[in-house]
Scaffold this motif. Structure first.
Motif, mmCIF file in Angstrom:
data_model
loop_
_atom_site.group_PDB
_atom_site.id
_atom_site.type_symbol
_atom_site.label_atom_id
_atom_site.label_comp_id
_atom_site.label_asym_id
_atom_site.label_seq_id
_atom_site.Cartn_x
_atom_site.Cartn_y
_atom_site.Cartn_z
ATOM 1 N N SER A 136 0.926 -1.411 -0.021
ATOM 2 C CA SER A 136 -0.021 0.133 0.083
ATOM 3 C C SER A 136 0.859 1.233 -0.174
ATOM 4 C CB SER A 136 -0.918 -0.040 1.275
ATOM 5 O OG SER A 136 -1.613 1.308 1.497
ATOM 6 N N ALA A 138 0.494 3.256 2.220
ATOM 7 C CA ALA A 138 0.730 3.215 3.652
ATOM 8 C C ALA A 138 1.843 2.601 3.984
ATOM 9 C CB ALA A 138 -0.511 2.652 4.310
ATOM 10 N N TYR A 143 -0.573 8.680 7.779
ATOM 11 C CA TYR A 143 -1.595 9.769 8.082
ATOM 12 C C TYR A 143 -2.473 9.337 9.313
ATOM 13 C CZ TYR A 143 -4.039 5.500 6.009
ATOM 14 O OH TYR A 143 -4.900 4.397 5.847
ATOM 15 N N TYR A 149 -2.518 0.665 10.655
ATOM 16 C CA TYR A 149 -2.431 0.206 9.292
ATOM 17 C C TYR A 149 -1.095 0.453 8.720
ATOM 18 C CZ TYR A 149 -3.885 -0.791 4.625
ATOM 19 O OH TYR A 149 -3.793 -1.225 3.018
ATOM 20 N N PRO A 179 -0.585 -0.047 -3.839
ATOM 21 C CA PRO A 179 -1.642 1.035 -4.329
ATOM 22 C C PRO A 179 -1.977 1.941 -3.533
ATOM 23 C CG PRO A 179 -2.357 -1.366 -4.446
ATOM 24 C CD PRO A 179 -1.080 -1.246 -3.544
ATOM 25 N N GLY A 180 -2.479 3.221 -3.908
ATOM 26 C CA GLY A 180 -3.280 4.234 -3.207
ATOM 27 C C GLY A 180 -4.604 3.998 -3.350
ATOM 28 N N PHE A 187 -12.728 -3.004 1.048
ATOM 29 C CA PHE A 187 -11.718 -2.385 1.920
ATOM 30 C C PHE A 187 -12.107 -1.394 2.945
ATOM 31 C CE2 PHE A 187 -8.514 0.583 3.201
ATOM 32 C CZ PHE A 187 -7.211 -0.028 3.413
ATOM 33 N N ARG A 191 -12.727 -1.526 7.018
ATOM 34 C CA ARG A 191 -12.211 -0.626 8.019
ATOM 35 C C ARG A 191 -13.084 -0.171 8.664
ATOM 36 N NH1 ARG A 191 -7.734 3.640 5.968
ATOM 37 N NH2 ARG A 191 -6.465 2.571 7.414
ATOM 38 N N GLN A 244 -0.877 11.405 -0.759
ATOM 39 C CA GLN A 244 -1.877 10.821 0.245
ATOM 40 C C GLN A 244 -2.847 11.604 0.800
ATOM 41 O OE1 GLN A 244 -0.989 7.612 1.020
ATOM 42 N NE2 GLN A 244 -2.897 7.330 2.221
HETATM 43 C C1 8X3 Z 1 -4.963 1.463 1.516
HETATM 44 C C2 8X3 Z 1 -4.376 3.019 1.045
HETATM 45 O O1 8X3 Z 1 -4.762 5.338 1.731
HETATM 46 O O2 8X3 Z 1 -6.285 3.593 2.629
HETATM 47 O O3 8X3 Z 1 -4.039 0.441 1.109
HETATM 48 O O4 8X3 Z 1 -4.146 3.696 3.317
HETATM 49 S S1 8X3 Z 1 -4.818 3.951 2.210
#
Ligand code: 8X3
Length: 251
Positions: A136, A138, A143, A149, A179-180, A187, A191, A244
């Motif tokens: 990721s 991330a 952030y 995460y 990936p962003g 996903f 979360r 980001q």
């Molecule tokens: C997902 C990207 O920006 O939600 O892997 O962390 S983010």
């Protein structure tokens, strides 16, 4: 027997799209995930080029059974896609849930470790193995609210980088795809504990977030280069996400 590709987290999102895509590239795909019915449906759609194996990457026993099921297929195992993972919560560190952090470490980091340990002998024996790990953005940024995460994804990238060094001279290449903003059905829902409104808000006004198919494309491309070509690390974001926190929203 065709070359075998094992994809974890294959019941939805990037994993399901990757399983479908790799089958079209000529692999026999072992689609692994916890949810057996979803996998059965996917494999039915893909056809005889896929096998479903129920597997929870947070369980040593489950991963051992998956490795045995893969070995029983009898073909060369040339590709592992460590895709199973996920985020839980968006709480500040101050109120972060220990349980959420533990789960994120287990599924993202130890899940990749368990799968790698279980399949590395077969990948090496194939003479041309590849491990693609879905990281990721991330993995290299932080952030607010993302502490658990981003910590897990940073750890996962440390695992991947270490592995590449340790496998120097061995016939297994190590690729990381980071990936962003990808809009998948689950996903953000996972979360936010099933809160659809919060999940939808993540993508609000973003004209075209990446799709699972976009990432599957990149995984398939990287995994099908000649074996001496190692795309170490691929970072991919939608054009609307310059960084980001720099996300262009149209409303
Ligand atoms: C997902 C990207 O920006 O939600 O892997 O962390 S983010």
């Amino acid at each position: 027997m065709q070359n075998i590709a094992v994809v974890t987290g294959a019941s939805s999102g990037i994993g399901a799209a990757t399983a479908r895509r790799l089958a079209t590239e000529g692999f026999h795909v072992v689609a692994a995930a916890r949810r057996a019915e979803r996998l059965a449906e996917l494999v039915k759609q893909i056809g005889p080029q896929a096998t479903a194996v129920a597997c929870d990457v947070t369980s040593d026993e489950s991963v051992a059974s998956l490795a045995a099921a893969v070995a029983a297929l009898g073909g060369p195992v040339t590709l592992l896609v460590n895709n199973a993972g996920g985020a839980a919560g968006l709480d500040p560190v101050e109120s972060g849930s220990i349980g959420d952090w533990q789960w994120m470490y287990d599924v993202n980091v130890l899940g990749s470790l368990r799968m790698t340990k279980a399949l590395l002998p077969a990948l090496e024996a194939s003479g041309a193995g590849t491990i693609v790990t879905v990281g990721s953005t991330a993995a290299f940024t932080v952030y607010e609210g993302g502490g658990g995460y981003t910590a897990a994804k940073h750890a996962q990238t440390a695992l991947v980088g270490t592995l590449r060094l340790e496998l120097s001279g061995k016939p297994v290449r190590i690729i990381e795809v980071d990936p962003g903003m990808v809009r998948t059905e689950e996903f953000s829902l996972k979360r936010f504990g099933g809160d659809q409104a919060k999940a939808d808000a993540v993508y609000e006004g973003v004209k075209e977030p990446l799709t699972a198919g976009d990432i599957a494309d990149i995984i398939a491309f990287a995994a099908t280069r000649p074996h001496h070509v190692n795309l170490d690390r691929i970072v991919v974001r939608p054009i609307a996400q310059a960084a980001q926190h720099k996300v262009h929203r149209e409303n």
